[in-house]
Motif scaffolding. Structure first.
Motif, short mmCIF file in Angstrom:
data_model
loop_
_atom_site.label_atom_id
_atom_site.label_comp_id
_atom_site.label_asym_id
_atom_site.label_seq_id
_atom_site.Cartn_x
_atom_site.Cartn_y
_atom_site.Cartn_z
N ASP A 10 16.57 2.88 -12.55
CA ASP A 10 16.00 3.56 -13.72
C ASP A 10 14.53 3.20 -13.90
O ASP A 10 13.71 4.05 -14.22
N LYS A 11 14.19 1.94 -13.69
CA LYS A 11 12.79 1.52 -13.80
C LYS A 11 11.92 2.20 -12.75
O LYS A 11 10.82 2.63 -13.02
N VAL A 12 12.42 2.27 -11.52
CA VAL A 12 11.67 2.88 -10.43
C VAL A 12 11.53 4.38 -10.66
O VAL A 12 10.47 4.96 -10.42
N GLY A 13 12.58 5.01 -11.14
CA GLY A 13 12.59 6.45 -11.27
C GLY A 13 12.03 7.01 -12.55
O GLY A 13 11.88 8.21 -12.68
N ASN A 73 5.43 6.75 -13.24
CA ASN A 73 4.52 6.46 -12.15
C ASN A 73 3.91 5.07 -12.26
O ASN A 73 3.08 4.70 -11.44
N ASN A 74 4.24 4.29 -13.24
CA ASN A 74 3.64 2.98 -13.46
C ASN A 74 4.49 1.89 -12.86
O ASN A 74 4.91 0.96 -13.53
N MET A 75 4.77 1.98 -11.56
CA MET A 75 5.68 1.06 -10.93
C MET A 75 5.06 -0.32 -10.67
O MET A 75 5.73 -1.32 -10.70
N VAL A 76 3.81 -0.43 -10.41
CA VAL A 76 3.24 -1.72 -10.02
C VAL A 76 2.59 -2.44 -11.13
O VAL A 76 2.34 -2.34 -12.13
N PHE A 80 8.61 8.63 -6.14
CA PHE A 80 9.85 7.90 -6.35
C PHE A 80 10.78 8.55 -7.37
O PHE A 80 11.99 8.59 -7.14
N PRO A 81 10.30 9.06 -8.50
CA PRO A 81 11.24 9.72 -9.43
C PRO A 81 11.95 10.92 -8.80
O PRO A 81 13.13 11.14 -9.05
N VAL A 82 11.26 11.65 -7.95
CA VAL A 82 11.87 12.80 -7.27
C VAL A 82 12.94 12.33 -6.29
O VAL A 82 14.04 12.88 -6.23
N VAL A 83 12.63 11.28 -5.54
CA VAL A 83 13.57 10.75 -4.56
C VAL A 83 14.80 10.18 -5.26
O VAL A 83 15.94 10.43 -4.83
N VAL A 84 14.60 9.44 -6.34
CA VAL A 84 15.74 8.86 -7.08
C VAL A 84 16.61 9.98 -7.65
O VAL A 84 17.85 9.92 -7.58
N GLY A 120 0.81 -1.21 0.00
CA GLY A 120 0.00 0.00 0.00
C GLY A 120 0.85 1.26 0.00
O GLY A 120 0.53 2.24 -0.67
N PHE A 121 1.96 1.25 0.74
CA PHE A 121 2.87 2.39 0.78
C PHE A 121 3.43 2.68 -0.60
O PHE A 121 3.47 3.83 -1.05
N PHE A 122 3.88 1.62 -1.29
CA PHE A 122 4.42 1.82 -2.64
C PHE A 122 3.36 2.32 -3.60
O PHE A 122 3.64 3.15 -4.46
N LEU A 123 2.14 1.83 -3.47
CA LEU A 123 1.07 2.33 -4.33
C LEU A 123 0.74 3.79 -4.03
O LEU A 123 0.50 4.58 -4.94
N LEU A 124 0.74 4.15 -2.76
CA LEU A 124 0.42 5.53 -2.38
C LEU A 124 1.48 6.53 -2.83
O LEU A 124 1.16 7.61 -3.30
N PHE A 125 2.73 6.17 -2.68
CA PHE A 125 3.81 7.13 -2.88
C PHE A 125 4.62 6.88 -4.14
O PHE A 125 5.71 7.44 -4.30
N ARG A 126 4.11 6.11 -5.09
CA ARG A 126 4.88 5.84 -6.31
C ARG A 126 5.11 7.09 -7.14
O ARG A 126 6.07 7.16 -7.89
N GLY A 127 4.30 8.10 -7.00
CA GLY A 127 4.52 9.35 -7.71
C GLY A 127 5.72 10.13 -7.21
O GLY A 127 6.27 10.97 -7.92
#
Length: 99
Positions: free
Chosen positions: A90-93, A96-99, A63-67, A54-61
């Motif tokens: 690179d895939k994570v960052g 927004n389609n991480m999952v 992740f590119p900023v954090v990376v 749930g955390f990854f779904l909530l905050f996946r937007g």
């Protein structure tokens, strides 16, 4: 529980409620809060897995900023550019389609 409480203190109760209960984030909120409930019931392993998902779904937007930020930090940026880790990061960052 402490994460939600800390978020409420930082951005306020109303904005926290609006963040978690946006229409497109209901699935993620369900997994996150359901995981908290399952941990409190007494099944910590299953609850933590649901919370993490749930955390990854909530905050996946975010992740590119954090990376992008971590890549500018001297030692951590070097580690993120290592061959095996670089493609994963690179895939994570990238989107927004991480999952």
């Amino acid at each position: 529980v402490l994460f939600v409480a800390g978020l409420s203190f930082v951005i306020g109760l109303e904005r926290t409620f609006r963040f978690f209960f946006q229409k497109h984030k209901m699935k993620a909120t369900g997994f996150f809060l359901g995981g908290v409930l399952i941990v409190l019931i007494g099944w910590p392993s299953i609850g933590m897995i649901l919370e993490i998902y749930g955390f990854f779904l909530l905050f996946r937007g975010f992740f590119p900023v954090v990376v992008g930020f971590i890549r500018r930090v001297p030692v951590l940026g070097y580690l993120l550019n290592l061959p095996g880790i670089s493609s994963l990061v690179d895939k994570v960052g990238e989107s927004n389609n991480m999952v």
